[in-house]
Design a protein around this motif. Structure first.
Motif, PDB file in Angstrom:
ATOM      1  N   ASP A 159       0.799  -1.227   0.000  1.00 13.77           N
ATOM      2  CA  ASP A 159       0.000   0.000   0.000  1.00 13.77           C
ATOM      3  C   ASP A 159       0.836   1.284   0.000  1.00 13.77           C
ATOM      4  N   PHE A 160       1.929   1.295   0.781  1.00 15.68           N
ATOM      5  CA  PHE A 160       2.646   2.554   0.980  1.00 15.68           C
ATOM      6  C   PHE A 160       4.162   2.346   0.930  1.00 15.68           C
ATOM      7  N   ASP A 161       4.854   3.367   0.427  1.00 13.68           N
ATOM      8  CA  ASP A 161       6.317   3.393   0.460  1.00 13.68           C
ATOM      9  C   ASP A 161       6.818   3.938   1.796  1.00 13.68           C
ATOM     10  N   LEU A 162       6.010   4.787   2.424  1.00 10.24           N
ATOM     11  CA  LEU A 162       6.387   5.452   3.671  1.00 10.24           C
ATOM     12  C   LEU A 162       5.198   5.465   4.618  1.00 10.24           C
ATOM     13  N   VAL A 163       5.421   5.031   5.853  1.00  7.86           N
ATOM     14  CA  VAL A 163       4.415   5.136   6.898  1.00  7.86           C
ATOM     15  C   VAL A 163       5.001   6.001   8.009  1.00  7.86           C
ATOM     16  N   PHE A 164       4.286   7.069   8.358  1.00  6.85           N
ATOM     17  CA  PHE A 164       4.760   8.065   9.328  1.00  6.85           C
ATOM     18  C   PHE A 164       3.831   8.048  10.537  1.00  6.85           C
ATOM     19  N   LEU A 165       4.366   7.657  11.683  1.00  5.37           N
ATOM     20  CA  LEU A 165       3.599   7.631  12.933  1.00  5.37           C
ATOM     21  C   LEU A 165       3.952   8.855  13.756  1.00  5.37           C
TER      22      LEU A 165
END
Length: 321
Positions: A159-165
């Motif tokens: 789904d994503f290249d980058l996940v930012f928490l």
């Protein structure tokens, strides 16, 4: 250089840097394997609210500081600003945060906002020991799955290249039957980091493809508080004529111009880990003094962080040396 693009997990703990204790073993284990350093930030303007400070610090981290100021003044329509996907070769990025103002900023920048309801921990488990959560409720696995990591497999479709928490600790972080992931305290964060390290251990397929960043800031800092300074000499020693010959530090520069409002103390602490790619230094703890003495890199402007990550994802050219 990697033979395949990485996928990035970024954890940003707003205001958590001063809460780290020697007992937070997973954070220190991460630091001992990572490349550690600092991200410089701009000083707070007068009469800034806490919500404004949160968004302003985040905007710097996402290289959107000028856009944030224009948007705040109601001039965003006149400002030329591209989304993350437009800036970084189709980058697909998700953000998890419980702060409405951060959600609004994230959407404007091109993040897909995920809701905490999709990533909850049941009230029946010990939040301070996330490593004991069973796989069916394993938040670390859910985060990694968003990036195409399933078990020890690297999926081609994801789904994503980058996940930012984005984590901002709130006193009222607990609802009746669940804990919001984006409102972890430092104890929960320590457990969460332990799960990620366990699943991306050295030699694993995930470890070589996951670019894992942890950023902890000090939140609001009084301008009278000069502890945790990036300067190597006290201010009383920097007034001689010889100091005029010293070049500006790169963390105070942007686009070839010196920024006059950089705060030389209490920078964001950053560690970055990817097996076989990031340079391991001699820091062994997630503390300011250890980073300053033993970190692989001193400080860069926080605006450069996203570009460095995008390079690892093959979404941006290399910046600097």
């Amino acid at each position: 250089m990697a033979d395949k693009p990485s996928r990035a997990l970024v954890i940003y703990g707003d205001g958590l840097a001063s809460a780290v204790l020697p007992s937070h073993n997973n954070l220190h284990s991460f630091a001992s394997r990572a490349a550690c350093g600092f991200l410089s930030v701009r000083a707070s303007p007068p009469s800034e609210t806490e919500d404004e400070r949160i968004c302003r610090d985040l905007a710097q981290l996402l290289d959107a500081y000028d856009f944030y100021l224009s948007d705040k003044r109601g001039e965003a329509e006149a400002a030329v600003f591209q989304t993350l996907s437009e800036r970084f070769m189709g980058l697909r990025a998700a953000m998890i945060t419980s702060c409405p103002s951060v959600q609004s900023l994230g959407r404007k920048l091109g993040f897909h906002i995920l809701h905490d309801s999709e990533l909850v921990i049941d009230d029946g488990f010990n939040y301070k020991m996330l490593e004991q959560v069973p796989d069916s409720l394993d938040i670390a696995s859910k985060f990694l799955h968003l990036l195409g990591f399933s078990g020890n497999d690297v999926l081609e479709k994801y789904d994503f290249d980058l996940v930012f928490l984005h984590i901002k600790t709130c006193e009222k972080f607990r609802e009746k039957k669940e804990m919001l992931v984006s409102n972890m305290d430092v104890n929960m964060l320590n457990g969460f980091v332990g799960k990620i390290l366990e699943k991306s251990h050295s030699g694993s397929a995930i470890g070589s493809r996951l670019h894992f960043s942890i950023i902890l800031s000090y939140g609001y800092v009084s301008e009278d508080d000069k502890l945790c300074s990036l300067l190597s000499r006290p201010s009383t020693e920097t007034n001689s004529d010889l100091c005029l010959l010293c070049p500006c530090q790169s963390y105070t520069m942007k686009g070839g111009h010196k920024l006059d409002n950089i705060r030389h103390h209490h920078p964001m602490l950053i560690g970055q880990l990817q097996e076989g790619l990031t340079r391991r230094d001699t820091a062994t703890t997630f503390f300011f003094e250890d980073f300053k003495k033993n970190g692989a890199s001193h400080a860069i402007l926080s605006d450069r962080f996203l570009h460095e990550v995008a390079f690892r994802l093959w979404k941006a050219p290399k910046y600097g040396a």
